[in-house]
Design an enzyme around this catalytic site. Structure first.
Site, PDB file in Angstrom:
ATOM      1  N   ARG A  35     -12.294  14.068   7.199  1.00 57.36           N
ATOM      2  CA  ARG A  35     -13.178  14.973   6.458  1.00 57.36           C
ATOM      3  C   ARG A  35     -14.590  14.406   6.497  1.00 57.36           C
ATOM      4  O   ARG A  35     -14.818  13.316   6.995  1.00 57.36           O
ATOM      5  CB  ARG A  35     -12.717  15.084   4.994  1.00 57.36           C
ATOM      6  N   ASN A  61     -10.199   8.834   7.521  1.00 59.38           N
ATOM      7  CA  ASN A  61     -10.481   9.962   6.647  1.00 59.38           C
ATOM      8  C   ASN A  61     -10.869  11.154   7.510  1.00 59.38           C
ATOM      9  O   ASN A  61     -11.858  11.106   8.250  1.00 59.38           O
ATOM     10  CB  ASN A  61     -11.611   9.620   5.673  1.00 59.38           C
ATOM     11  N   LYS A  76       0.833  -1.200   0.000  1.00 63.40           N
ATOM     12  CA  LYS A  76       0.000   0.000   0.000  1.00 63.40           C
ATOM     13  C   LYS A  76       0.865   1.246   0.000  1.00 63.40           C
ATOM     14  O   LYS A  76       1.917   1.289   0.640  1.00 63.40           O
ATOM     15  CB  LYS A  76      -0.911   0.028   1.227  1.00 63.40           C
ATOM     16  N   ARG A 122     -24.184   5.381  -5.344  1.00 63.63           N
ATOM     17  CA  ARG A 122     -23.497   6.475  -6.031  1.00 63.63           C
ATOM     18  C   ARG A 122     -23.789   6.370  -7.521  1.00 63.63           C
ATOM     19  O   ARG A 122     -23.387   5.409  -8.186  1.00 63.63           O
ATOM     20  CB  ARG A 122     -21.997   6.401  -5.799  1.00 63.63           C
ATOM     21  N   GLU A 168       1.206  -5.294   4.509  1.00 63.32           N
ATOM     22  CA  GLU A 168       0.444  -5.938   5.578  1.00 63.32           C
ATOM     23  C   GLU A 168      -0.221  -7.204   5.049  1.00 63.32           C
ATOM     24  O   GLU A 168      -0.293  -7.424   3.833  1.00 63.32           O
ATOM     25  CB  GLU A 168      -0.604  -4.990   6.171  1.00 63.32           C
TER      26      GLU A 168
END
Length: 461
Positions: free
Chosen positions: A292, A290, A158, A338, A200
């Site tokens: 936000r 996150n 990642k 969405r 990981e």
């Protein structure tokens, strides 16, 4: 309360913030690129300032232009929405230095959680469960292979500064790790100007569960339970729901308590979302945070009865939370789809002019959108057209309500992923709540799923 808020964003989230401000009696300033001159957020705001040409780096990511717009309109706060500069610590710091309140967490929180390696270290120190992996950045493929052998394959590489699935590679055997490392590093460098990677253990059938955090400036921190975000393609979320069909009341309470305790240790402020992987045994592991407002915040608003954007603004001004953890009660079930301007089969973006537009309605249906008839979906920005959210007394009714709403949604002139959503909600595994992050992959690969999607494309108006 703030007198005037500049909304440093566009599309449905800019409109969402403007509406919250209006209800609070706060004047608003919309900023826009030249391509967005006729956008709804520009029309609905009290004032509007053009900040540059269509490319984001020359407009919505242009910090000097945004600050100039705030200065000339005398805005005393900036709301960043999501995306763009919403998690940019330097932007938040510059705002504060200019005596403009950044509506979000403190810069040090943005900086801490913006780097996944630092975030993992902070999470570990705060007592949050983590998947086995490297304690920090892995320098090269040889070091990555040593960690992979220690924790066991499969593993996942990642990007330390990543998000949205960029710079992520799953490795199932040693022979391909070096190539995967190079590919992930190059992608991370291109996407984030930072090639750092960590490694990981990879969970084969994970569910993606996130906990909504709300924290004021006075040390009061609560959680608003969870959202299930496992329906995703290439790590991009497509359908979210709350509460998760995978969680028992005991597991829900444990995840919430662990999350709040960690945020208290970190002295977190404002809203935030802690994202976890849930494995087949019911064990959960910190993935990222996150800092936000999330795209999928409406499902929490509907089941918890809390206006998250309004609370975010109130807390940024210094008001204390108006409710305690014991006041938090789940009310029914909510699902969000969405709706993207994209091909429903290939998922390729599909910009263009909308020649006909009619949104669904009725009891328990909400549409957050900045689209309208004759609106042009621009190729410069994200393909999100709207968020269709439903709320009902239980999950079964919510699914039926969403199916009904999707059948009413008309978008002409461009393609959207509405047929995909119709096919997904008809899948037995989704209806039973028995799905994971590979749901979309399996749907598209199966003969039944492909046939159902084709039928949905043909039937969608």
């Amino acid at each position: 309360m703030f007198k005037k808020v500049l909304v440093a964003n566009r599309g449905e989230i800019a409109l969402r913030v403007i509406r919250a401000c209006r209800e609070l009696g706060i004047a608003t300033v919309a900023v826009h690129s030249t391509a967005d001159a006729n956008a709804l957020h520009v029309r609905f705001a009290d004032e509007a300032v053009c900040i540059g040409p269509p490319p984001s780096k020359e407009s919505y990511l242009n910090v000097p232009q945004l600050l100039s717009a705030a200065e000339i309109t005398r805005a005393d706060a900036i709301h960043p929405g999501y995306g763009f500069l919403s998690e940019n610590a330097e932007f938040a710091e510059v705002c504060e230095n200019c005596k403009i309140r950044f509506i979000g967490p403190r810069p040090e929180m943005l900086r801490l959680m913006g780097n996944k390696v630092r975030a993992r270290a902070a999470a570990r120190e705060a007592g949050m469960p983590l998947l086995p992996g490297s304690p920090g950045v892995v320098k090269d493929p040889r070091e990555a292979e040593a960690f992979a052998k220690e924790i066991g394959f499969p593993v996942i590489l990642k990007a330390a500064a990543g998000g949205g699935g960029k710079g992520m590679k799953i490795v199932r055997e040693p022979g391909v790790l070096a190539q995967a490392f190079s590919t992930a590093q190059a992608e991370a460098l291109a996407s984030f100007n930072n090639g750092d990677l960590y490694i990981e253990r990879y969970v084969e059938k994970p569910r993606h569960i996130e906990i909504q955090i709300v924290a004021d400036e006075h040390g009061n921190i609560i959680h608003l339970n969870e959202r299930e975000c496992s329906v995703q393609r290439r790590h991009q979320k497509l359908i979210e729901e709350s509460p998760s069909p995978a969680l028992t009341p005991e597991l829900r309470q444990r995840m919430g308590e662990v999350s709040v305790a960690a945020m208290r240790k970190l002295r977190y402020n404002n809203v935030g979302t802690i994202e976890y992987l849930l494995d087949e045994r019911g064990e959960f592991y910190f993935m990222e945070m996150n800092t936000r407002i999330q795209v999928e915040h409406p499902v929490t608003e509907l089941v918890m009865g809390v206006d998250l954007v309004r609370e975010q603004i109130r807390m940024a001004y210094g008001h204390p939370l108006r409710f305690k953890q014991e006041d938090v009660q789940i009310r029914g079930h909510a699902i969000e789809c969405r709706v993207n301007a994209e091909d429903p089969v290939t998922f390729a973006p599909w910009p263009g002019k909308i020649t006909g537009y009619s949104v669904p309605g009725g009891y328990g249906v909400r549409v957050d959108s900045a689209a309208y008839e004759n609106y042009t979906v621009l190729p410069h920005y994200d393909s999100l057209l709207s968020k269709l959210i439903v709320h009902a007394e239980d999950r079964e009714t919510a699914i039926r309500r969403m199916q009904r709403a999707l059948s009413e949604y008309v978008v002409e002139g461009i393609r959207t992923n509405i047929p995909f959503h119709r096919a997904a909600l008809a899948e037995e595994s989704f209806q039973e709540g028995n799905y994971d992050t590979r749901f979309v992959e399996r749907l598209l690969a199966s003969e039944t799923g492909s046939r159902r999607l084709k039928k949905a494309v043909e039937e969608t108006p």
